[in-house]
Write a protein that holds these residues in place. Structure first.
Motif, PDB file in Angstrom:
ATOM      1  N   MET A 173       0.804  -1.213   0.000  1.00  0.00           N
ATOM      2  CA  MET A 173       0.000   0.000   0.000  1.00  0.00           C
ATOM      3  C   MET A 173       0.840   1.267   0.000  1.00  0.00           C
ATOM      4  O   MET A 173       0.522   2.234  -0.712  1.00  0.00           O
ATOM      5  N   ALA A 174       1.915   1.299   0.784  1.00  0.00           N
ATOM      6  CA  ALA A 174       2.754   2.502   0.813  1.00  0.00           C
ATOM      7  C   ALA A 174       3.317   2.806  -0.568  1.00  0.00           C
ATOM      8  O   ALA A 174       3.350   3.964  -1.011  1.00  0.00           O
ATOM      9  N   HIS A 175       3.754   1.767  -1.281  1.00  0.00           N
ATOM     10  CA  HIS A 175       4.319   1.957  -2.616  1.00  0.00           C
ATOM     11  C   HIS A 175       3.251   2.434  -3.600  1.00  0.00           C
ATOM     12  O   HIS A 175       3.490   3.327  -4.424  1.00  0.00           O
ATOM     13  N   MET A 176       2.078   1.808  -3.538  1.00  0.00           N
ATOM     14  CA  MET A 176       1.004   2.187  -4.448  1.00  0.00           C
ATOM     15  C   MET A 176       0.577   3.634  -4.237  1.00  0.00           C
ATOM     16  O   MET A 176       0.363   4.388  -5.198  1.00  0.00           O
ATOM     17  N   LEU A 177       0.440   4.034  -2.986  1.00  0.00           N
ATOM     18  CA  LEU A 177       0.015   5.399  -2.690  1.00  0.00           C
ATOM     19  C   LEU A 177       1.056   6.416  -3.150  1.00  0.00           C
ATOM     20  O   LEU A 177       0.724   7.460  -3.709  1.00  0.00           O
ATOM     21  N   ALA A 178       2.325   6.114  -2.886  1.00  0.00           N
ATOM     22  CA  ALA A 178       3.393   7.019  -3.310  1.00  0.00           C
ATOM     23  C   ALA A 178       3.393   7.183  -4.825  1.00  0.00           C
ATOM     24  O   ALA A 178       3.576   8.293  -5.348  1.00  0.00           O
ATOM     25  N   GLU A 179       3.168   6.086  -5.543  1.00  0.00           N
ATOM     26  CA  GLU A 179       3.136   6.138  -7.006  1.00  0.00           C
ATOM     27  C   GLU A 179       1.959   6.980  -7.489  1.00  0.00           C
ATOM     28  O   GLU A 179       2.105   7.817  -8.394  1.00  0.00           O
ATOM     29  N   ARG A 180       0.797   6.779  -6.894  1.00  0.00           N
ATOM     30  CA  ARG A 180      -0.392   7.530  -7.317  1.00  0.00           C
ATOM     31  C   ARG A 180      -0.258   9.021  -6.993  1.00  0.00           C
ATOM     32  O   ARG A 180      -0.734   9.869  -7.748  1.00  0.00           O
ATOM     33  N   LEU A 181       0.376   9.334  -5.859  1.00  0.00           N
ATOM     34  CA  LEU A 181       0.496  10.723  -5.424  1.00  0.00           C
ATOM     35  C   LEU A 181       1.728  11.421  -5.993  1.00  0.00           C
ATOM     36  O   LEU A 181       1.869  12.641  -5.864  1.00  0.00           O
ATOM     37  N   GLY A 182       2.633  10.631  -6.576  1.00  0.00           N
ATOM     38  CA  GLY A 182       3.841  11.206  -7.134  1.00  0.00           C
ATOM     39  C   GLY A 182       4.808  11.707  -6.077  1.00  0.00           C
ATOM     40  O   GLY A 182       5.498  12.714  -6.277  1.00  0.00           O
ATOM     41  N   ILE A 183       4.864  10.998  -4.948  1.00  0.00           N
ATOM     42  CA  ILE A 183       5.764  11.382  -3.858  1.00  0.00           C
ATOM     43  C   ILE A 183       6.640  10.192  -3.481  1.00  0.00           C
ATOM     44  O   ILE A 183       6.463   9.074  -3.982  1.00  0.00           O
ATOM     45  N   ALA A 184       7.590  10.415  -2.579  1.00  0.00           N
ATOM     46  CA  ALA A 184       8.532   9.367  -2.188  1.00  0.00           C
ATOM     47  C   ALA A 184       7.874   8.359  -1.248  1.00  0.00           C
ATOM     48  O   ALA A 184       6.949   8.680  -0.510  1.00  0.00           O
ATOM     49  N   ALA A 185       8.396   7.127  -1.263  1.00  0.00           N
ATOM     50  CA  ALA A 185       7.979   6.077  -0.336  1.00  0.00           C
ATOM     51  C   ALA A 185       9.201   5.616   0.444  1.00  0.00           C
ATOM     52  O   ALA A 185      10.174   5.136  -0.141  1.00  0.00           O
ATOM     53  N   LEU A 186       9.158   5.782   1.751  1.00  0.00           N
ATOM     54  CA  LEU A 186      10.204   5.282   2.641  1.00  0.00           C
ATOM     55  C   LEU A 186       9.569   4.141   3.431  1.00  0.00           C
ATOM     56  O   LEU A 186       8.729   4.376   4.288  1.00  0.00           O
ATOM     57  N   THR A 187       9.954   2.916   3.116  1.00  0.00           N
ATOM     58  CA  THR A 187       9.208   1.767   3.630  1.00  0.00           C
ATOM     59  C   THR A 187      10.013   0.937   4.625  1.00  0.00           C
ATOM     60  O   THR A 187      11.232   0.901   4.588  1.00  0.00           O
ATOM     61  N   GLY A 188       9.264   0.264   5.513  1.00  0.00           N
ATOM     62  CA  GLY A 188       9.879  -0.657   6.468  1.00  0.00           C
ATOM     63  C   GLY A 188      10.757   0.024   7.491  1.00  0.00           C
ATOM     64  O   GLY A 188      11.813  -0.494   7.862  1.00  0.00           O
TER      65      GLY A 188
END
Length: 259
Positions: free
Chosen positions: A128-143
């Motif tokens: 979900m974090a990756h999908m949201l970041a992609e849709r919003l065009g922002i960075a994803a810092l995960t885990g």
């Protein structure tokens, strides 16, 4: 800092869980439902960031009417308000459709920081974090096992099997966290009473500009077509060692694809 925490209501993983016979979705009506465990750590981290840097913490939930119980519990920990995306059309939504709805809701909130658990105990897909970041065009810092905020700069220690990686980005960003990042607080009596008065905004898919055909079963890119209960635990296999025990052990491990 404008912080939004994604909170999902899930069946308690310590209790019996089942799928509905009619549509193969989780039977939430008969389950003991709780806040997804990892999301509690995200709430705690949001409150710590707020204490250090100011701003507002908003809880965002997509789920049925019963999810309001988890929203109030989340608010009792300290966040300021909540948004509940509630619509019968959402039943049966896959992860892709869910990300579309949550991204649309986040678009109305304009967060600097989005925090969420690294996974949900009912699906455990960790996407979900990756999908949201992609849709919003922002960075994803995960885990993340540690988050440091310095103005508009975010740095995390990303937990790995070998140790950790240091990853940095600028706000706005999505950060997912593991249960190693902090220790969530227990709601106080004062917090529980205050939560009853905190505002909760309800949004439908129409409010977010999304058609009903894009979510639920109609818009799902994946569905569960069949399910069965876990088989009862059987007795283990006993191997008599007649000088070839090691060979038999390796053969067994190979047959189970462990080696």
């Amino acid at each position: 800092m404008n912080i939004v925490v994604l909170v999902k209501q899930v069946p308690d993983s310590s209790a019996e869980r089942s799928l509905r016979a009619g549509d193969n979705t989780v039977d939430r009506g008969s389950a003991s439902n709780v806040i997804n465990e990892m999301d509690e750590y995200a709430i705690e981290e949001a409150l710590r960031v707020q204490a250090a840097h100011g701003g507002e913490v908003t809880i965002l939930t997509m789920g049925p009417q019963g999810a309001s119980e988890s929203i109030r519990k989340a608010l009792s920990m300290g966040p300021d308000r909540a948004v509940h995306v509630l619509d019968e059309a959402l039943h049966g939504s896959c992860a892709v459709a869910t990300s579309k709805v949550l991204a649309a809701a986040l678009g109305t909130l304009n967060p600097d920081l989005v925090l969420c658990g690294a996974e949900a105990t009912d699906g455990r897909v960790q996407v979900m974090a990756h999908m949201l970041a992609e849709r919003l065009g922002i960075a994803a810092l995960t885990g993340a096992r540690k988050l440091t905020v310095d103005g508009a700069s975010l740095t995390i220690e990303r937990q790995t099997e070998e140790g950790f990686e240091v990853v940095a980005a600028s706000t706005p960003a999505v950060v997912s966290v593991w249960d190693t990042i902090n220790e969530p607080r227990y709601p106080s009596f004062k917090g529980i009473m205050a939560a009853k008065k905190k505002p909760v905004q309800t949004l439908s898919v129409a409010d977010l500009g999304i058609a009903a055909s894009e979510v639920g079963f109609a818009g799902a890119s994946s569905v569960v077509v069949q399910h069965s209960k876990r088989p009862p635990r059987s007795g283990g296999r006993k191997v008599a060692d007649e000088g070839d025990g090691g060979v038999k052990l390796v053969e067994f491990l190979a047959s189970e694809k462990f080696v």
